[in-house]
Design a protein around this motif. Structure first.
Motif, PDB file in Angstrom:
ATOM      1  N   ILE A 291      -6.080  -4.977  -0.754  1.00  0.00           N
ATOM      2  CA  ILE A 291      -5.403  -5.789   0.263  1.00  0.00           C
ATOM      3  C   ILE A 291      -5.321  -5.051   1.587  1.00  0.00           C
ATOM      4  O   ILE A 291      -5.407  -5.647   2.658  1.00  0.00           O
ATOM      5  N   SER A 292      -5.224  -3.740   1.545  1.00  0.00           N
ATOM      6  CA  SER A 292      -5.289  -2.964   2.795  1.00  0.00           C
ATOM      7  C   SER A 292      -4.361  -3.447   3.871  1.00  0.00           C
ATOM      8  O   SER A 292      -4.758  -3.601   5.021  1.00  0.00           O
ATOM      9  N   CYS A 293      -3.116  -3.699   3.537  1.00  0.00           N
ATOM     10  CA  CYS A 293      -2.141  -4.126   4.557  1.00  0.00           C
ATOM     11  C   CYS A 293      -1.699  -2.896   5.355  1.00  0.00           C
ATOM     12  O   CYS A 293      -1.549  -1.815   4.788  1.00  0.00           O
ATOM     13  N   PRO A 294      -1.499  -3.035   6.665  1.00  0.00           N
ATOM     14  CA  PRO A 294      -1.059  -1.885   7.471  1.00  0.00           C
ATOM     15  C   PRO A 294       0.287  -1.305   7.050  1.00  0.00           C
ATOM     16  O   PRO A 294       0.659  -0.235   7.516  1.00  0.00           O
ATOM     17  N   ARG A 295       1.000  -1.985   6.153  1.00  0.00           N
ATOM     18  CA  ARG A 295       2.263  -1.398   5.667  1.00  0.00           C
ATOM     19  C   ARG A 295       1.984  -0.148   4.828  1.00  0.00           C
ATOM     20  O   ARG A 295       2.862   0.680   4.623  1.00  0.00           O
ATOM     21  N   MET A 296       0.730  -0.024   4.307  1.00  0.00           N
ATOM     22  CA  MET A 296       0.391   1.104   3.434  1.00  0.00           C
ATOM     23  C   MET A 296       0.196   2.383   4.245  1.00  0.00           C
ATOM     24  O   MET A 296      -0.490   2.396   5.266  1.00  0.00           O
ATOM     25  N   MET A 297       0.796   3.476   3.769  1.00  0.00           N
ATOM     26  CA  MET A 297       0.751   4.749   4.506  1.00  0.00           C
ATOM     27  C   MET A 297      -0.483   5.576   4.122  1.00  0.00           C
ATOM     28  O   MET A 297      -1.004   5.414   3.019  1.00  0.00           O
ATOM     29  N   SER A 299      -3.511   5.430   4.951  1.00  0.00           N
ATOM     30  CA  SER A 299      -4.790   4.761   4.626  1.00  0.00           C
ATOM     31  C   SER A 299      -5.365   4.029   5.842  1.00  0.00           C
ATOM     32  O   SER A 299      -6.145   3.093   5.684  1.00  0.00           O
ATOM     33  N   PHE A 300      -4.962   4.474   7.054  1.00  0.00           N
ATOM     34  CA  PHE A 300      -5.498   3.812   8.259  1.00  0.00           C
ATOM     35  C   PHE A 300      -7.020   3.927   8.289  1.00  0.00           C
ATOM     36  O   PHE A 300      -7.726   2.957   8.578  1.00  0.00           O
ATOM     37  N   GLN A 301      -7.528   5.113   7.931  1.00  0.00           N
ATOM     38  CA  GLN A 301      -8.980   5.320   8.016  1.00  0.00           C
ATOM     39  C   GLN A 301      -9.737   4.300   7.145  1.00  0.00           C
ATOM     40  O   GLN A 301     -10.735   3.723   7.573  1.00  0.00           O
ATOM     41  N   GLN A 302      -9.185   4.040   5.951  1.00  0.00           N
ATOM     42  CA  GLN A 302      -9.826   3.048   5.061  1.00  0.00           C
ATOM     43  C   GLN A 302      -9.867   1.689   5.747  1.00  0.00           C
ATOM     44  O   GLN A 302     -10.905   1.016   5.762  1.00  0.00           O
ATOM     45  N   ARG A 303      -8.773   1.283   6.368  1.00  0.00           N
ATOM     46  CA  ARG A 303      -8.723  -0.027   7.024  1.00  0.00           C
ATOM     47  C   ARG A 303      -9.671  -0.062   8.225  1.00  0.00           C
ATOM     48  O   ARG A 303     -10.352  -1.055   8.473  1.00  0.00           O
ATOM     49  N   GLU A 304      -9.710   1.047   8.955  1.00  0.00           N
ATOM     50  CA  GLU A 304     -10.605   1.139  10.126  1.00  0.00           C
ATOM     51  C   GLU A 304     -12.059   0.960   9.677  1.00  0.00           C
ATOM     52  O   GLU A 304     -12.790   0.143  10.231  1.00  0.00           O
ATOM     53  N   GLU A 305     -12.447   1.683   8.613  1.00  0.00           N
ATOM     54  CA  GLU A 305     -13.839   1.603   8.110  1.00  0.00           C
ATOM     55  C   GLU A 305     -14.139   0.193   7.595  1.00  0.00           C
ATOM     56  O   GLU A 305     -15.220  -0.350   7.847  1.00  0.00           O
ATOM     57  N   GLU A 306     -13.161  -0.423   6.899  1.00  0.00           N
ATOM     58  CA  GLU A 306     -13.387  -1.773   6.368  1.00  0.00           C
ATOM     59  C   GLU A 306     -13.637  -2.763   7.499  1.00  0.00           C
ATOM     60  O   GLU A 306     -14.507  -3.625   7.420  1.00  0.00           O
ATOM     61  N   LEU A 307     -12.883  -2.612   8.579  1.00  0.00           N
ATOM     62  CA  LEU A 307     -13.042  -3.549   9.696  1.00  0.00           C
ATOM     63  C   LEU A 307     -14.393  -3.343  10.372  1.00  0.00           C
ATOM     64  O   LEU A 307     -15.120  -4.303  10.645  1.00  0.00           O
ATOM     65  N   THR A 329       4.456  -4.668  11.323  1.00  0.00           N
ATOM     66  CA  THR A 329       3.381  -4.158  10.466  1.00  0.00           C
ATOM     67  C   THR A 329       2.068  -4.090  11.237  1.00  0.00           C
ATOM     68  O   THR A 329       1.394  -3.088  11.256  1.00  0.00           O
ATOM     69  N   TRP A 330       1.724  -5.194  11.911  1.00  0.00           N
ATOM     70  CA  TRP A 330       0.461  -5.219  12.662  1.00  0.00           C
ATOM     71  C   TRP A 330       0.630  -4.750  14.099  1.00  0.00           C
ATOM     72  O   TRP A 330      -0.324  -4.390  14.778  1.00  0.00           O
ATOM     73  N   GLY A 331       1.882  -4.745  14.559  1.00  0.00           N
ATOM     74  CA  GLY A 331       2.128  -4.352  15.952  1.00  0.00           C
ATOM     75  C   GLY A 331       1.599  -2.956  16.246  1.00  0.00           C
ATOM     76  O   GLY A 331       0.905  -2.720  17.224  1.00  0.00           O
ATOM     77  N   VAL A 332       1.899  -2.046  15.341  1.00  0.00           N
ATOM     78  CA  VAL A 332       1.452  -0.647  15.523  1.00  0.00           C
ATOM     79  C   VAL A 332      -0.052  -0.559  15.274  1.00  0.00           C
ATOM     80  O   VAL A 332      -0.818   0.012  16.049  1.00  0.00           O
ATOM     81  N   GLU A 333      -0.483  -1.177  14.180  1.00  0.00           N
ATOM     82  CA  GLU A 333      -1.878  -1.086  13.740  1.00  0.00           C
ATOM     83  C   GLU A 333      -2.864  -1.591  14.786  1.00  0.00           C
ATOM     84  O   GLU A 333      -3.924  -1.006  15.003  1.00  0.00           O
ATOM     85  N   SER A 334      -2.513  -2.692  15.458  1.00  0.00           N
ATOM     86  CA  SER A 334      -3.518  -3.303  16.344  1.00  0.00           C
ATOM     87  C   SER A 334      -3.872  -2.387  17.513  1.00  0.00           C
ATOM     88  O   SER A 334      -5.025  -2.350  17.941  1.00  0.00           O
ATOM     89  N   GLY A 335      -2.900  -1.590  17.977  1.00  0.00           N
ATOM     90  CA  GLY A 335      -3.209  -0.640  19.054  1.00  0.00           C
ATOM     91  C   GLY A 335      -4.227   0.402  18.603  1.00  0.00           C
ATOM     92  O   GLY A 335      -5.217   0.680  19.292  1.00  0.00           O
ATOM     93  N   LEU A 337      -6.344   0.168  16.030  1.00  0.00           N
ATOM     94  CA  LEU A 337      -7.633  -0.446  15.713  1.00  0.00           C
ATOM     95  C   LEU A 337      -8.410  -0.789  16.982  1.00  0.00           C
ATOM     96  O   LEU A 337      -9.633  -0.640  17.037  1.00  0.00           O
ATOM     97  N   THR A 338      -7.673  -1.221  18.013  1.00  0.00           N
ATOM     98  CA  THR A 338      -8.346  -1.549  19.276  1.00  0.00           C
ATOM     99  C   THR A 338      -9.100  -0.334  19.794  1.00  0.00           C
ATOM    100  O   THR A 338     -10.267  -0.421  20.193  1.00  0.00           O
ATOM    101  N   LYS A 339      -8.440   0.833  19.738  1.00  0.00           N
ATOM    102  CA  LYS A 339      -9.087   2.088  20.195  1.00  0.00           C
ATOM    103  C   LYS A 339     -10.365   2.339  19.384  1.00  0.00           C
ATOM    104  O   LYS A 339     -11.430   2.581  19.943  1.00  0.00           O
TER     105      LYS A 339
END
Ligand code: SF4
Length: 376
Positions: A291-297, A299-307, A329-335, A337-339
């Protein structure tokens, strides 16, 4: 842009919070169990006559009652669901299953419990990391849920019943993946708005009552002409987005949404569930790994690679990263991921939105400017 269409059968299923197929199944004595988060194990809510429905709040224009109880800085998805619950729109539903995935959903669970207590209301605790210990923890949480369902509805939630439900659920996932795969083509026979309609319709209905229609649609789409005349292939990412109208505006402006990396989208919702081993542990592992939700600690790199992988796989030319207002949850992540996306040379449009589409004109202008900035 010339585009195909999908049968009204599916469109009608998303007009109301509780649709006619749900009524039909309940008239046969089956139990509808509502859920709001992708970490809820759908096969467990599909054993022995139960069926899961992902709750939506179509056509909510305001949340005056919900705002009395829920802070106005909670996301409008949760406030819209409570608003409809206070209008008794969900009173025919037999039970609710929540997860402690974010504070907003926790508050929704609490308020539902307090204001319009469902016959069955259960919350699953969730780890914030994946790994073996977390899988065991989540599997035990799923077994607690299984016992609660068995006591409340007298259903068989044993390993065999669950293994059978996983098999049946995979048949649905296979069909949806086959249709989703068509979106990789140059001229896909299905638009993003159509696919979101399918996802919303099938996740808010008893799936066994629409599998024939879904199979027929897959066959029809496989033979039909594709979408032509679009300006750019887009990938939609970010918060919960179950409203096809939102994607329609993007597509009216010339973008074509070829995949969604959202908790209500095609990625990762359609990943098949392994059918071997302990079914409770399998579902726990499936949830934590997929599921790779940004709530998970951690594991940002996994989500970045998946996207980045999804952008490549669907040949998206740009990413629309939309965040529900106040969604921390997505507020922090989207910044972050945008980078990463821009570093990889992928154009990104950041949007903040409410659950219900409010300003179509504004959205159209933003998409128009984004497509122009991509030279499209
Ligand atoms: S949109 Fe964000 S805040 Fe709202 S329920 Fe989903 S994860 Fe929670």
């Amino acid at each position: 842009m010339k585009q195909p269409f999908i049968p009204d059968f599916f469109c009608q299923l998303i007009d109301q919070p509780v649709n006619t197929l749900v009524d039909q199944a309940q008239a046969q004595g089956r139990k509808a169990i509502a859920y709001t988060c992708s970490y809820v194990p759908q096969p467990l809510l599909s054993v022995d006559g139960l069926f899961p429905i992902r709750v939506r709040a179509p056509n909510v224009v305001g949340t005056p009652m919900a705002d009395t109880y829920m802070s106005s800085v909670l996301c409008s998805y949760t406030r819209s669901i409570l608003e409809l619950a206070l209008e008794w729109a969900f009173d025919s539903i037999d039970g609710w299953v929540f997860t402690a995935s974010c504070d907003h959903l926790r508050r929704l669970y609490d308020n539902l419990e307090y204001l319009n207590k469902p016959a069955f209301n259960h919350i699953v605790d969730l780890p914030h990391r994946s790994g073996e210990a977390a899988e065991k923890w989540l599997a035990s949480e799923f077994r607690i849920l299984a016992d609660a369902l068995s006591q409340a509805f007298g259903v068989d939630t044993g390993d065999q019943a669950l293994a059978k439900a996983i098999k049946v659920h995979n048949q649905y996932l296979t069909l949806m993946r086959e249709i989703s795969a068509m979106r990789m083509e140059d001229n896909p026979p299905v638009t993003g708005a159509m696919f979101q309609t399918l996802l919303a319709a099938t996740s808010s209905s008893p799936k066994d009552l629409l599998m024939d229609q879904l199979g027929e649609l897959r066959d029809t789409l496989g033979k039909s002409e594709g979408v032509t005349g679009y300006r750019a292939r887009l990938l939609l990412a970010g918060s919960h987005c179950d409203d096809p109208a939102y994607i329609e505006v993007m597509e009216k402006t010339g973008g074509l949404v070829v995949a969604e990396r959202t908790c209500t989208g095609s990625i990762p919702a359609l990943s098949p569930i392994p059918e071997n081993g302990d079914p409770f542990e399998t579902l726990a592992r499936q949830g934590l790994e997929n599921i790779s939700c940004p709530r998970m600690m951690e594991s940002f790199q996994q989500r970045e690679e998946e996207l980045l992988e999804a952008v490549k796989e669907y040949r998206a030319e740009g990413v629309v990263l939309q965040t529900m207002k106040f969604c921390d949850t997505w507020g922090v992540e989207s910044g972050l991921l945008t980078k990463s996306l821009r570093k990889a040379g992928i154009p990104v449009l950041n949007l903040e939105r409410e659950y219900t589409m409010s300003s179509e004109g504004q959205l159209q202008t933003r998409i128009q400017a984004f497509l122009e900035s991509m030279g499209k």
